[in-house]
Design a protein around this motif. Structure first.
Motif, PDB file in Angstrom:
ATOM      1  N   MET A 187       2.660   0.112  -5.912  1.00 24.76           N
ATOM      2  CA  MET A 187       1.892  -0.020  -4.674  1.00 24.76           C
ATOM      3  C   MET A 187       2.434   0.930  -3.609  1.00 24.76           C
ATOM      4  O   MET A 187       3.617   1.239  -3.584  1.00 24.76           O
ATOM      5  CB  MET A 187       1.980  -1.460  -4.160  1.00 24.76           C
ATOM      6  N   LEU A 188       1.551   1.354  -2.733  1.00 22.80           N
ATOM      7  CA  LEU A 188       1.954   2.205  -1.618  1.00 22.80           C
ATOM      8  C   LEU A 188       2.452   1.354  -0.461  1.00 22.80           C
ATOM      9  O   LEU A 188       1.902   0.282  -0.187  1.00 22.80           O
ATOM     10  CB  LEU A 188       0.759   3.042  -1.147  1.00 22.80           C
ATOM     11  N   ASP A 189       3.491   1.832   0.223  1.00 23.30           N
ATOM     12  CA  ASP A 189       3.895   1.139   1.444  1.00 23.30           C
ATOM     13  C   ASP A 189       2.879   1.458   2.537  1.00 23.30           C
ATOM     14  O   ASP A 189       1.949   2.265   2.355  1.00 23.30           O
ATOM     15  CB  ASP A 189       5.324   1.503   1.851  1.00 23.30           C
ATOM     16  N   THR A 190       3.042   0.829   3.695  1.00 15.43           N
ATOM     17  CA  THR A 190       2.036   0.963   4.749  1.00 15.43           C
ATOM     18  C   THR A 190       1.866   2.403   5.209  1.00 15.43           C
ATOM     19  O   THR A 190       0.737   2.891   5.385  1.00 15.43           O
ATOM     20  CB  THR A 190       2.413   0.069   5.950  1.00 15.43           C
ATOM     21  N   ALA A 191       2.966   3.107   5.392  1.00 19.18           N
ATOM     22  CA  ALA A 191       2.900   4.490   5.866  1.00 19.18           C
ATOM     23  C   ALA A 191       2.129   5.368   4.890  1.00 19.18           C
ATOM     24  O   ALA A 191       1.259   6.168   5.288  1.00 19.18           O
ATOM     25  CB  ALA A 191       4.309   5.032   6.079  1.00 19.18           C
ATOM     26  N   HIS A 192       2.427   5.224   3.603  1.00 26.30           N
ATOM     27  CA  HIS A 192       1.736   6.039   2.610  1.00 26.30           C
ATOM     28  C   HIS A 192       0.293   5.581   2.390  1.00 26.30           C
ATOM     29  O   HIS A 192      -0.572   6.403   2.061  1.00 26.30           O
ATOM     30  CB  HIS A 192       2.514   6.032   1.295  1.00 26.30           C
ATOM     31  N   LEU A 193       0.028   4.303   2.586  1.00 22.83           N
ATOM     32  CA  LEU A 193      -1.346   3.812   2.464  1.00 22.83           C
ATOM     33  C   LEU A 193      -2.231   4.440   3.543  1.00 22.83           C
ATOM     34  O   LEU A 193      -3.389   4.797   3.283  1.00 22.83           O
ATOM     35  CB  LEU A 193      -1.368   2.290   2.564  1.00 22.83           C
ATOM     36  N   VAL A 194      -1.699   4.587   4.738  1.00 19.77           N
ATOM     37  CA  VAL A 194      -2.457   5.232   5.818  1.00 19.77           C
ATOM     38  C   VAL A 194      -2.739   6.693   5.467  1.00 19.77           C
ATOM     39  O   VAL A 194      -3.866   7.182   5.642  1.00 19.77           O
ATOM     40  CB  VAL A 194      -1.707   5.113   7.153  1.00 19.77           C
ATOM     41  N   LEU A 195      -1.739   7.385   4.950  1.00 17.62           N
ATOM     42  CA  LEU A 195      -1.959   8.773   4.516  1.00 17.62           C
ATOM     43  C   LEU A 195      -2.982   8.830   3.385  1.00 17.62           C
ATOM     44  O   LEU A 195      -3.836   9.726   3.350  1.00 17.62           O
ATOM     45  CB  LEU A 195      -0.640   9.407   4.059  1.00 17.62           C
ATOM     46  N   HIS A 196      -2.898   7.881   2.486  1.00 21.61           N
ATOM     47  CA  HIS A 196      -3.860   7.816   1.379  1.00 21.61           C
ATOM     48  C   HIS A 196      -5.275   7.665   1.927  1.00 21.61           C
ATOM     49  O   HIS A 196      -6.213   8.323   1.458  1.00 21.61           O
ATOM     50  CB  HIS A 196      -3.497   6.648   0.471  1.00 21.61           C
ATOM     51  N   GLY A 197      -5.432   6.811   2.926  1.00 20.80           N
ATOM     52  CA  GLY A 197      -6.740   6.638   3.538  1.00 20.80           C
ATOM     53  C   GLY A 197      -7.279   7.934   4.114  1.00 20.80           C
ATOM     54  O   GLY A 197      -8.479   8.229   4.006  1.00 20.80           O
ATOM     55  N   LEU A 198      -6.407   8.739   4.680  1.00 20.35           N
ATOM     56  CA  LEU A 198      -6.833  10.024   5.236  1.00 20.35           C
ATOM     57  C   LEU A 198      -7.281  10.996   4.149  1.00 20.35           C
ATOM     58  O   LEU A 198      -8.154  11.833   4.394  1.00 20.35           O
ATOM     59  CB  LEU A 198      -5.703  10.656   6.062  1.00 20.35           C
ATOM     60  N   THR A 199      -6.708  10.918   2.977  1.00 24.63           N
ATOM     61  CA  THR A 199      -7.159  11.804   1.900  1.00 24.63           C
ATOM     62  C   THR A 199      -8.572  11.433   1.441  1.00 24.63           C
ATOM     63  O   THR A 199      -9.284  12.268   0.884  1.00 24.63           O
ATOM     64  CB  THR A 199      -6.221  11.759   0.669  1.00 24.63           C
ATOM     65  N   LEU A 200      -8.977  10.195   1.690  1.00 24.21           N
ATOM     66  CA  LEU A 200     -10.297   9.741   1.273  1.00 24.21           C
ATOM     67  C   LEU A 200     -11.350  10.018   2.337  1.00 24.21           C
ATOM     68  O   LEU A 200     -12.517  10.256   2.014  1.00 24.21           O
ATOM     69  CB  LEU A 200     -10.274   8.236   0.972  1.00 24.21           C
ATOM     70  N   LYS A 201     -10.948  10.000   3.601  1.00 22.27           N
ATOM     71  CA  LYS A 201     -11.879  10.174   4.712  1.00 22.27           C
ATOM     72  C   LYS A 201     -11.825  11.576   5.308  1.00 22.27           C
ATOM     73  O   LYS A 201     -12.759  11.994   5.996  1.00 22.27           O
ATOM     74  CB  LYS A 201     -11.545   9.127   5.794  1.00 22.27           C
TER      75      LYS A 201
END
Length: 202
Positions: free
Chosen positions: A1-15
């Motif tokens: 699982m991604l931690d919160t910081a990386h999850l936010v970055l992951h969201g940016l790669t999608l949007k």
């Protein structure tokens, strides 16, 4: 699982370019938490922020790519998920691409041209196909939905977009300005590929 910081970055790669509120819809985190993470990421050089929106930098993307293998190791090692993604890529995703082409264009006298959506019967048939495809994608991606909360959320967002279409808001089929069915599908597809370490086949 991604931690919160990386999850936010992951969201940016999608949007690609997004405000905190838009990311909250994708990754299901509190807007204030996302805003704080974006501020820290900007200070670290992982994100560029301007006018309330943010985008990931090459450095941020490299950092994210480096954590994916460990974060998603269990899913990448799951043969059932590997097969599910392959089936999705070769089957229903290709049908989705064809369906979107049918929505955006029509053939007149053998020549393909933009669909002006003046023919309600034609559009209605495409929408019927979209509804049937939605039923199938929920079934096909059920193993991912069981293993991955974000996939489950994407399927819910697809359902919400389709409900808007059924209510007559046909921009929710493919408009890039809103969370249309096609927009959410693209984000979901990118998410699945990143989770599984696969390349886009289109």
């Amino acid at each position: 699982m991604l931690d919160t910081a990386h999850l936010v970055l992951h969201g940016l790669t999608l949007k690609q370019l997004a405000a905190a509120e838009q990311l909250a819809d994708i990754i299901d985190l509190d807007t204030a938490v996302i805003a704080a993470e974006l501020e820290q990421a900007a200070a670290a050089g992982s994100v560029l922020s301007a006018r309330g929106s943010a985008m990931i930098t090459p450095a941020g993307r490299a950092a994210l790519d480096a954590v994916y293998p460990a974060a998603f190791a269990d899913r990448r090692a799951d043969d059932a998920l590997v097969r599910t993604l392959a089936d999705f890529e070769q089957g229903i995703n290709k049908r989705m691409l064809t369906l979107m082409t049918s929505w955006q264009t029509v053939t007149v006298d053998g020549v393909q041209q933009p669909n002006d959506h003046a023919d309600a019967d034609y559009d209605g048939k495409v929408i019927d196909k979209l509804a049937r495809l939605h039923d199938q994608v929920e079934s096909v991606l059920a193993p991912f939905a069981d293993a991955d909360p974000l996939t489950k959320r994407f399927l819910s967002r697809l359902g919400a977009a389709l409900a808007k279409v059924d209510q007559g808001e046909h921009d929710y089929v493919s408009s890039v300005r809103i969370d249309s069915y096609h927009t959410v599908w693209y984000q979901m597809h990118e998410h699945l590929l990143r989770v599984m370490g696969a390349e886009r086949d289109e």
